[in-house]
Design a protein around this motif. Structure first.
Motif, PDB file in Angstrom:
ATOM      1  N   ILE A 197       0.833  -1.203   0.000  1.00 12.56           N
ATOM      2  CA  ILE A 197       0.000   0.000   0.000  1.00 12.56           C
ATOM      3  C   ILE A 197       0.869   1.255   0.000  1.00 12.56           C
ATOM      4  O   ILE A 197       1.768   1.402   0.828  1.00 12.56           O
ATOM      5  N   GLU A 198       0.607   2.142  -0.933  1.00 16.06           N
ATOM      6  CA  GLU A 198       1.343   3.399  -1.047  1.00 16.06           C
ATOM      7  C   GLU A 198       0.488   4.609  -0.681  1.00 16.06           C
ATOM      8  O   GLU A 198       1.022   5.696  -0.475  1.00 16.06           O
ATOM      9  N   LYS A 199      -0.828   4.417  -0.613  1.00 15.67           N
ATOM     10  CA  LYS A 199      -1.702   5.551  -0.330  1.00 15.67           C
ATOM     11  C   LYS A 199      -2.970   5.063   0.372  1.00 15.67           C
ATOM     12  O   LYS A 199      -3.571   4.068  -0.028  1.00 15.67           O
ATOM     13  N   VAL A 200      -3.355   5.781   1.418  1.00 11.37           N
ATOM     14  CA  VAL A 200      -4.615   5.516   2.120  1.00 11.37           C
ATOM     15  C   VAL A 200      -5.395   6.818   2.179  1.00 11.37           C
ATOM     16  O   VAL A 200      -4.866   7.854   2.596  1.00 11.37           O
ATOM     17  N   THR A 201      -6.647   6.774   1.752  1.00 10.99           N
ATOM     18  CA  THR A 201      -7.518   7.945   1.807  1.00 10.99           C
ATOM     19  C   THR A 201      -8.702   7.624   2.719  1.00 10.99           C
ATOM     20  O   THR A 201      -9.387   6.625   2.522  1.00 10.99           O
ATOM     21  N   ILE A 202      -8.915   8.484   3.723  1.00 15.71           N
ATOM     22  CA  ILE A 202     -10.014   8.300   4.680  1.00 15.71           C
ATOM     23  C   ILE A 202     -10.944   9.496   4.557  1.00 15.71           C
ATOM     24  O   ILE A 202     -10.514  10.645   4.688  1.00 15.71           O
ATOM     25  N   LEU A 203     -12.233   9.239   4.316  1.00 13.30           N
ATOM     26  CA  LEU A 203     -13.210  10.302   4.093  1.00 13.30           C
ATOM     27  C   LEU A 203     -14.372  10.179   5.082  1.00 13.30           C
ATOM     28  O   LEU A 203     -14.887   9.073   5.309  1.00 13.30           O
ATOM     29  N   ASN A 204     -14.768  11.306   5.657  1.00  9.83           N
ATOM     30  CA  ASN A 204     -15.978  11.379   6.497  1.00  9.83           C
ATOM     31  C   ASN A 204     -16.036  10.245   7.515  1.00  9.83           C
ATOM     32  O   ASN A 204     -17.000   9.471   7.567  1.00  9.83           O
ATOM     33  N   SER A 205     -14.993  10.148   8.337  1.00 11.06           N
ATOM     34  CA  SER A 205     -14.857   9.001   9.234  1.00 11.06           C
ATOM     35  C   SER A 205     -14.518   9.432  10.663  1.00 11.06           C
ATOM     36  O   SER A 205     -13.920  10.479  10.891  1.00 11.06           O
ATOM     37  N   ASP A 206     -14.905   8.567  11.622  1.00 10.51           N
ATOM     38  CA  ASP A 206     -14.601   8.774  13.041  1.00 10.51           C
ATOM     39  C   ASP A 206     -13.347   8.004  13.415  1.00 10.51           C
ATOM     40  O   ASP A 206     -13.227   6.805  13.115  1.00 10.51           O
ATOM     41  N   LEU A 207     -12.426   8.693  14.103  1.00  8.35           N
ATOM     42  CA  LEU A 207     -11.196   8.069  14.578  1.00  8.35           C
ATOM     43  C   LEU A 207     -11.120   8.196  16.096  1.00  8.35           C
ATOM     44  O   LEU A 207     -11.198   9.300  16.635  1.00  8.35           O
ATOM     45  N   LYS A 208     -10.953   7.053  16.766  1.00  3.78           N
ATOM     46  CA  LYS A 208     -10.781   7.056  18.227  1.00  3.78           C
ATOM     47  C   LYS A 208      -9.507   6.293  18.577  1.00  3.78           C
ATOM     48  O   LYS A 208      -9.246   5.225  18.037  1.00  3.78           O
ATOM     49  N   ILE A 209      -8.717   6.889  19.486  1.00  4.09           N
ATOM     50  CA  ILE A 209      -7.480   6.260  19.955  1.00  4.09           C
ATOM     51  C   ILE A 209      -7.455   6.321  21.476  1.00  4.09           C
ATOM     52  O   ILE A 209      -7.682   7.381  22.066  1.00  4.09           O
ATOM     53  N   LYS A 210      -7.152   5.167  22.111  1.00  2.00           N
ATOM     54  CA  LYS A 210      -7.025   5.115  23.561  1.00  2.00           C
ATOM     55  C   LYS A 210      -5.734   4.403  23.932  1.00  2.00           C
ATOM     56  O   LYS A 210      -5.435   3.331  23.399  1.00  2.00           O
ATOM     57  N   LYS A 211      -4.969   5.028  24.857  1.00  5.13           N
ATOM     58  CA  LYS A 211      -3.745   4.408  25.351  1.00  5.13           C
ATOM     59  C   LYS A 211      -3.811   4.356  26.869  1.00  5.13           C
ATOM     60  O   LYS A 211      -4.051   5.376  27.519  1.00  5.13           O
ATOM     61  N   GLU A 212      -3.563   3.157  27.420  1.00  9.33           N
ATOM     62  CA  GLU A 212      -3.638   2.993  28.871  1.00  9.33           C
ATOM     63  C   GLU A 212      -2.467   3.660  29.575  1.00  9.33           C
ATOM     64  O   GLU A 212      -2.642   4.375  30.559  1.00  9.33           O
ATOM     65  N   ILE A 213      -1.242   3.437  29.054  1.00  9.55           N
ATOM     66  CA  ILE A 213      -0.046   3.888  29.775  1.00  9.55           C
ATOM     67  C   ILE A 213       0.049   5.409  29.831  1.00  9.55           C
ATOM     68  O   ILE A 213       0.235   6.001  30.892  1.00  9.55           O
ATOM     69  N   SER A 214      -0.082   6.076  28.704  1.00 10.10           N
ATOM     70  CA  SER A 214       0.031   7.546  28.691  1.00 10.10           C
ATOM     71  C   SER A 214      -1.311   8.232  28.930  1.00 10.10           C
ATOM     72  O   SER A 214      -1.399   9.444  28.873  1.00 10.10           O
ATOM     73  N   GLN A 215      -2.365   7.462  29.188  1.00  8.45           N
ATOM     74  CA  GLN A 215      -3.704   7.981  29.449  1.00  8.45           C
ATOM     75  C   GLN A 215      -4.152   8.946  28.350  1.00  8.45           C
ATOM     76  O   GLN A 215      -4.593  10.058  28.615  1.00  8.45           O
ATOM     77  N   LEU A 216      -4.003   8.480  27.114  1.00  4.90           N
ATOM     78  CA  LEU A 216      -4.415   9.258  25.951  1.00  4.90           C
ATOM     79  C   LEU A 216      -5.823   8.847  25.537  1.00  4.90           C
ATOM     80  O   LEU A 216      -6.135   7.663  25.447  1.00  4.90           O
ATOM     81  N   ASP A 217      -6.659   9.848  25.255  1.00  4.73           N
ATOM     82  CA  ASP A 217      -8.012   9.596  24.765  1.00  4.73           C
ATOM     83  C   ASP A 217      -8.288  10.597  23.647  1.00  4.73           C
ATOM     84  O   ASP A 217      -8.350  11.800  23.886  1.00  4.73           O
ATOM     85  N   LEU A 218      -8.400  10.079  22.420  1.00  6.21           N
ATOM     86  CA  LEU A 218      -8.587  10.938  21.241  1.00  6.21           C
ATOM     87  C   LEU A 218      -9.886  10.564  20.539  1.00  6.21           C
ATOM     88  O   LEU A 218     -10.185   9.394  20.358  1.00  6.21           O
ATOM     89  N   ASP A 219     -10.639  11.597  20.143  1.00  8.20           N
ATOM     90  CA  ASP A 219     -11.892  11.388  19.406  1.00  8.20           C
ATOM     91  C   ASP A 219     -11.984  12.472  18.342  1.00  8.20           C
ATOM     92  O   ASP A 219     -12.282  13.634  18.650  1.00  8.20           O
ATOM     93  N   TRP A 220     -11.714  12.097  17.070  1.00  9.88           N
ATOM     94  CA  TRP A 220     -11.704  13.042  15.957  1.00  9.88           C
ATOM     95  C   TRP A 220     -12.677  12.599  14.867  1.00  9.88           C
ATOM     96  O   TRP A 220     -12.914  11.403  14.685  1.00  9.88           O
ATOM     97  N   PHE A 221     -13.204  13.598  14.151  1.00 10.86           N
ATOM     98  CA  PHE A 221     -13.929  13.331  12.912  1.00 10.86           C
ATOM     99  C   PHE A 221     -13.065  13.826  11.762  1.00 10.86           C
ATOM    100  O   PHE A 221     -12.670  15.004  11.728  1.00 10.86           O
ATOM    101  N   LEU A 222     -12.743  12.931  10.828  1.00  3.80           N
ATOM    102  CA  LEU A 222     -11.881  13.266   9.700  1.00  3.80           C
ATOM    103  C   LEU A 222     -12.724  13.550   8.467  1.00  3.80           C
ATOM    104  O   LEU A 222     -13.386  12.649   7.942  1.00  3.80           O
ATOM    105  N   ASN A 223     -12.721  14.798   8.026  1.00  2.00           N
ATOM    106  CA  ASN A 223     -13.380  15.113   6.753  1.00  2.00           C
ATOM    107  C   ASN A 223     -12.641  14.454   5.596  1.00  2.00           C
ATOM    108  O   ASN A 223     -13.243  13.851   4.720  1.00  2.00           O
ATOM    109  N   ARG A 224     -11.305  14.590   5.640  1.00  2.00           N
ATOM    110  CA  ARG A 224     -10.465  14.000   4.602  1.00  2.00           C
ATOM    111  C   ARG A 224      -9.060  13.812   5.157  1.00  2.00           C
ATOM    112  O   ARG A 224      -8.491  14.740   5.740  1.00  2.00           O
ATOM    113  N   SER A 225      -8.524  12.633   4.997  1.00  2.00           N
ATOM    114  CA  SER A 225      -7.147  12.369   5.397  1.00  2.00           C
ATOM    115  C   SER A 225      -6.485  11.533   4.310  1.00  2.00           C
ATOM    116  O   SER A 225      -6.918  10.417   4.020  1.00  2.00           O
TER     117      SER A 225
END
Length: 273
Positions: free
Chosen positions: A135-163
Motif C-alpha cells: 500500500i502506497e496511499k490511504v484515503t479516509i473520508l468522512n470518518s470517526d477516529l478514536k485512539i485510547k492508550k492505557e499507559i500515557s492515558q491518551l483519549d482521542l476522538d476526531w472526525f476526519l473530513n479528509r485524510s
C-alpha cells in the motif's frame, strides 16, 4: 475520427473486462487481502468497477468489518460502509493485482493500546509474499477516529473530513483536516471542539515517530511543529509560532490555562518558539 475510434476501443475494452472478468478479479482481490490477515474479513458485497476511481480500476467493498488483534476483546478495529481497493488497469490485463491504494468512506476506526502498550491493529501476517499488498496511499473520508492508550492515558476522538496518507517505506506524509471532539492526556482535554488542518511529513518506526516538518492550523492559529515522539510518551518537540493573534491563541488553550488568563485582556500579536 481517430479519437472517436480510440474512445470506442477503450470503452469496449472496459465493457469486456467488466462483463467477463469481474467475478475473477473480485475473488482474487478478496483472497489477496485474506491471505495477508490474521483475522477473518467480514463484508456484505463486493463489486468490481473501472469508472468510480478512473483511471484506476477498483474493487468496492460494502460494510467491511475488521476485528482487532489478539490479546483484545474481538471488538471492532475498523468498520466502513464503503471501501475501495484500487490498482491499475494494466494489473487487470496482467492478472497481477498488487494493491497500491485503499479508500475508506464513512468509517469508524478504533485504535487501542493495552496496559503492556501493545496495539490492537497488528492484524497483518509477517511473512509477506511477492505480489501481495504494498500500500502506497490511504484515503479516509468522512470518518470517526478514536485512539485510547492505557499507559500515557491518551483519549482521542476526531472526525476526519479528509485524510490522505502517502507511504514510502517508513516515510508517511499526512494531509488531513477535520474536527477534534477530544484530545485528552490524563485529566486535561487539550483540544476540544476545534477544527484543524495539517500537513505533516514524518518517519514512523517501531517505537519512534520523527516529525520532519509540519504545518498545522487550528481554527485561525497557524504554527510549525517538528521533533520526535518516542514510545508514545517521550516528547522532543519544537514549536514555532509567528505573528499570531494573542487572544485567539489563548482561546485555544486548555480550559485550566484559559481560566488563569481570564482576569486580563490580551491584544496584539505574538511570535515564539
Amino acid at each position: 475520427n481517430i479519437l472517436l475510434v480510440f474512445l470506442l476501443l477503450i470503452g469496449s475494452s472496459m465493457f469486456f473486462i467488466v462483463k467477463y472478468f469481474s467475478d475473477d478479479i473480485e475473488r482474487s482481490i478478496i483472497k489477496t487481502i485474506e491471505k495477508s490477515l490474521n483475522n477473518p474479513l467480514i463484508l456484505d458485497k463486493v463489486d468490481f468497477t473501472i469508472y468510480e476511481n478512473f483511471p484506476n480500476a477498483s474493487v468496492k467493498i460494502s460494510n467491511l468489518l475488521l476485528l482487532e488483534s489478539k490479546n483484545f476483546n474481538n471488538d471492532t478495529l475498523l468498520f466502513t460502509k464503503r471501501a475501495y481497493v484500487t490498482f491499475s488497469i494494466l494489473d487487470v490485463i496482467n492478472k497481477n493485482y498488487d494493491i497500491k491504494e485503499i479508500i475508506i468512506n464513512n468509517a469508524k476506526i478504533n485504535i487501542k493500546y493495552n496496559e503492556l502498550n501493545l496495539p490492537n491493529f497488528h492484524i497483518f501476517k509477517k511473512n509477506k509474499k511477492k505480489g501481495k499488498i504494498s500500500i502506497e496511499k490511504v484515503t479516509i473520508l468522512n470518518s470517526d477516529l478514536k485512539i485510547k492508550k492505557e499507559i500515557s492515558q491518551l483519549d482521542l476522538d476526531w472526525f476526519l473530513n479528509r485524510s490522505i496518507i502517502n507511504i514510502k517505506k517508513n516515510n508517511y506524509n499526512f494531509n488531513t483536516n477535520g474536527f477534534s471532539k477530544l484530545l485528552q492526556f490524563g485529566n486535561i482535554n487539550y483540544f476540544d471542539n476545534r477544527k484543524f488542518d495539517f500537513n505533516c511529513n514524518s518517519n514512523i518506526n517501531k517505537d519512534t515517530v520523527d516529525i520532519i516538518s509540519s504545518l498545522i492550523e487550528i481554527e485561525d492559529i497557524l504554527f510549525n511543529l517538528s521533533g520526535s515522539v518516542i514510545s508514545g510518551n517521550t516528547l522532543n518537540i519544537k514549536i514555532d509560532i509567528n505573528n499570531q493573534n494573542i487572544s485567539g491563541l489563548i482561546n485555544h488553550l486548555p480550559k485550566k490555562i484559559r481560566k488563569i488568563c481570564s482576569p486580563f485582556i490580551a491584544n496584539g500579536e505574538i511570535s515564539f518558539n
